[in-house]
Write an enzyme that holds these catalytic residues in place. Sequence first.
Site, PDB file in Angstrom:
ATOM      1  N   LYS A  33       0.804  -1.226   0.000  1.00 17.17           N
ATOM      2  CA  LYS A  33       0.000   0.000   0.000  1.00 17.17           C
ATOM      3  C   LYS A  33       0.839   1.281   0.000  1.00 17.17           C
ATOM      4  O   LYS A  33       0.579   2.179  -0.804  1.00 17.17           O
ATOM      5  CB  LYS A  33      -0.925  -0.089   1.225  1.00 17.17           C
ATOM      6  CG  LYS A  33      -1.366   1.190   1.846  1.00 17.17           C
ATOM      7  CD  LYS A  33      -2.178   0.896   3.080  1.00 17.17           C
ATOM      8  CE  LYS A  33      -1.361   0.613   4.323  1.00 17.17           C
ATOM      9  NZ  LYS A  33      -0.804   1.761   5.006  1.00 17.17           N
ATOM     10  N   ARG A  55      -8.281   3.798  10.400  1.00 14.92           N
ATOM     11  CA  ARG A  55      -7.778   2.461  10.683  1.00 14.92           C
ATOM     12  C   ARG A  55      -8.614   1.732  11.723  1.00 14.92           C
ATOM     13  O   ARG A  55      -8.379   0.564  11.990  1.00 14.92           O
ATOM     14  CB  ARG A  55      -6.363   2.622  11.222  1.00 14.92           C
ATOM     15  CG  ARG A  55      -5.410   1.578  10.763  1.00 14.92           C
ATOM     16  CD  ARG A  55      -4.034   2.088  11.125  1.00 14.92           C
ATOM     17  NE  ARG A  55      -3.043   1.096  10.985  1.00 14.92           N
ATOM     18  CZ  ARG A  55      -2.015   1.195  10.145  1.00 14.92           C
ATOM     19  NH1 ARG A  55      -1.903   2.240   9.361  1.00 14.92           N
ATOM     20  NH2 ARG A  55      -1.120   0.268  10.107  1.00 14.92           N
ATOM     21  N   ARG A  78      11.416  -5.837   3.970  1.00 15.04           N
ATOM     22  CA  ARG A  78      11.202  -4.395   3.822  1.00 15.04           C
ATOM     23  C   ARG A  78      12.299  -3.575   4.513  1.00 15.04           C
ATOM     24  O   ARG A  78      12.724  -3.876   5.612  1.00 15.04           O
ATOM     25  CB  ARG A  78       9.846  -4.015   4.443  1.00 15.04           C
ATOM     26  CG  ARG A  78       9.636  -2.516   4.486  1.00 15.04           C
ATOM     27  CD  ARG A  78       8.225  -2.147   4.443  1.00 15.04           C
ATOM     28  NE  ARG A  78       7.486  -2.553   5.621  1.00 15.04           N
ATOM     29  CZ  ARG A  78       6.174  -2.343   5.751  1.00 15.04           C
ATOM     30  NH1 ARG A  78       5.513  -1.752   4.790  1.00 15.04           N
ATOM     31  NH2 ARG A  78       5.553  -2.718   6.835  1.00 15.04           N
ATOM     32  N   ARG A  81      12.346  -1.188   9.977  1.00 18.17           N
ATOM     33  CA  ARG A  81      11.515  -0.487  10.957  1.00 18.17           C
ATOM     34  C   ARG A  81      11.362  -1.340  12.207  1.00 18.17           C
ATOM     35  O   ARG A  81      11.275  -2.554  12.117  1.00 18.17           O
ATOM     36  CB  ARG A  81      10.129  -0.236  10.358  1.00 18.17           C
ATOM     37  CG  ARG A  81       9.937   1.186   9.912  1.00 18.17           C
ATOM     38  CD  ARG A  81       8.742   1.374   9.056  1.00 18.17           C
ATOM     39  NE  ARG A  81       7.519   0.749   9.544  1.00 18.17           N
ATOM     40  CZ  ARG A  81       6.367   0.807   8.876  1.00 18.17           C
ATOM     41  NH1 ARG A  81       6.292   1.448   7.732  1.00 18.17           N
ATOM     42  NH2 ARG A  81       5.285   0.226   9.352  1.00 18.17           N
ATOM     43  N   ARG A 112       0.875  -7.321  14.035  1.00 12.89           N
ATOM     44  CA  ARG A 112       0.352  -6.281  13.131  1.00 12.89           C
ATOM     45  C   ARG A 112      -0.677  -6.850  12.157  1.00 12.89           C
ATOM     46  O   ARG A 112      -1.652  -6.187  11.831  1.00 12.89           O
ATOM     47  CB  ARG A 112       1.520  -5.614  12.394  1.00 12.89           C
ATOM     48  CG  ARG A 112       2.366  -4.799  13.352  1.00 12.89           C
ATOM     49  CD  ARG A 112       3.610  -4.284  12.715  1.00 12.89           C
ATOM     50  NE  ARG A 112       3.329  -3.362  11.637  1.00 12.89           N
ATOM     51  CZ  ARG A 112       4.086  -3.210  10.561  1.00 12.89           C
ATOM     52  NH1 ARG A 112       5.161  -3.942  10.412  1.00 12.89           N
ATOM     53  NH2 ARG A 112       3.768  -2.330   9.653  1.00 12.89           N
TER      54      ARG A 112
HETATM   55  P1  ADP Z   1       1.715  -0.291   8.074  1.00 14.33           P
HETATM   56  O1  ADP Z   1       0.493   0.044   7.290  1.00 14.33           O
HETATM   57  O2  ADP Z   1       2.703  -1.041   7.300  1.00 14.33           O
HETATM   58  O3  ADP Z   1       1.410  -0.879   9.416  1.00 14.33           O
HETATM   59  P2  ADP Z   1       1.994   2.494   8.818  1.00 14.33           P
HETATM   60  O4  ADP Z   1       3.183   3.337   8.588  1.00 14.33           O
HETATM   61  O5  ADP Z   1       0.743   2.853   8.113  1.00 14.33           O
HETATM   62  O6  ADP Z   1       2.481   1.038   8.428  1.00 14.33           O
HETATM   63  O7  ADP Z   1       1.669   2.434  10.372  1.00 14.33           O
HETATM   64  C1  ADP Z   1       2.642   2.105  11.336  1.00 14.33           C
HETATM   65  C2  ADP Z   1       2.057   2.147  12.739  1.00 14.33           C
HETATM   66  O8  ADP Z   1       1.573   3.463  13.039  1.00 14.33           O
HETATM   67  C3  ADP Z   1       0.861   1.246  12.978  1.00 14.33           C
HETATM   68  O9  ADP Z   1       1.247  -0.075  13.306  1.00 14.33           O
HETATM   69  C4  ADP Z   1       0.169   1.953  14.138  1.00 14.33           C
HETATM   70  O10 ADP Z   1       0.816   1.668  15.354  1.00 14.33           O
HETATM   71  C5  ADP Z   1       0.398   3.409  13.843  1.00 14.33           C
HETATM   72  N1  ADP Z   1      -0.715   4.009  13.089  1.00 14.33           N
HETATM   73  C6  ADP Z   1      -0.668   4.472  11.816  1.00 14.33           C
HETATM   74  N2  ADP Z   1      -1.838   4.987  11.424  1.00 14.33           N
HETATM   75  C7  ADP Z   1      -2.670   4.838  12.487  1.00 14.33           C
HETATM   76  C8  ADP Z   1      -4.020   5.152  12.724  1.00 14.33           C
HETATM   77  N3  ADP Z   1      -4.790   5.742  11.776  1.00 14.33           N
HETATM   78  N4  ADP Z   1      -4.559   4.837  13.924  1.00 14.33           N
HETATM   79  C9  ADP Z   1      -3.814   4.255  14.871  1.00 14.33           C
HETATM   80  N5  ADP Z   1      -2.542   3.921  14.729  1.00 14.33           N
HETATM   81  C10 ADP Z   1      -1.951   4.213  13.546  1.00 14.33           C
END
Ligand code: ADP
Length: 223
Positions: A19, A93, A132, A165, A176
């Site tokens: 994504k 989310r 990754r 990461r 996750r």
């Molecule tokens: P990925 O989609 O690969 O998990 P992201 O960079 O989108 O990576 O998100 C990394 C982390 O940031 C998530 O595991 C979560 O802890 C936090 N996070 C991101 N967006 C949100 C959100 N909208 N609500 C709550 N936590 C979020």
Amino acid sequence: MENRPPLHIVIFGRPGSGKSSLAERLGEAHGFAMIRTGELLREAVRRGDALGTQIEELLAAGRLVPDDLVGEVLAWNLSVLRRDRLLFDGFPRTIGQIPLLRRLEELVDFRVDYYVEIAVSAAEAVARMEGRRVCPSCGATYHVRKNPPAAEGICDKDGTALVRRADDAPDVLGVRQQVYETQTGPVVEYYRTALPDRFLRIDGEQSFEAVSADLERALGLAS
Ligand code: ADP
């Protein structure tokens, strides 16, 4: 500046679905401003401010950040939200964040045109996450085999050494995936049934190029 229609998109996909790389490609090719809550939250951790200290452990453990704090980081970025082409990556989310998006639409006066799901199986997603690597400086994402940088371990854009990461650590990957299924799965399902005309599902198990082309076509952006 060319005359182009405004376009607002939300993109969903489990961790490892591709994504974020797809969003990045789309953003560069078609001039979308990106709203990436994950990146905004990681920036707060890097700054080490009050919010960052509060959420550091949650991020490292692969858990979600509470909705009100996510609302806070979005509110800091209102000026970006006024751009005519916006791509939300990683938001909403949780079911609790759906009204937050509604409020942003009203406040900034836009409407999300498409909710896109990049569909990938859990097994494929985990395999991808293991390779990754990200740039700690600009946030660009790579994969050691599927999307390597020109020079091994070095960001193409700014020359920074790439890292894994913290939440890509092997013991956090499964958490996750589970968090995505239980917390975000219902959000995807909500938009699929409530707004079927604005919901798009893209097969994310093809090559990156093929997924990217499907996505552009589905959004009416293919040239
Ligand atoms: P990925 O989609 O690969 O998990 P992201 O960079 O989108 O990576 O998100 C990394 C982390 O940031 C998530 O595991 C979560 O802890 C936090 N996070 C991101 N967006 C949100 C959100 N909208 N609500 C709550 N936590 C979020």
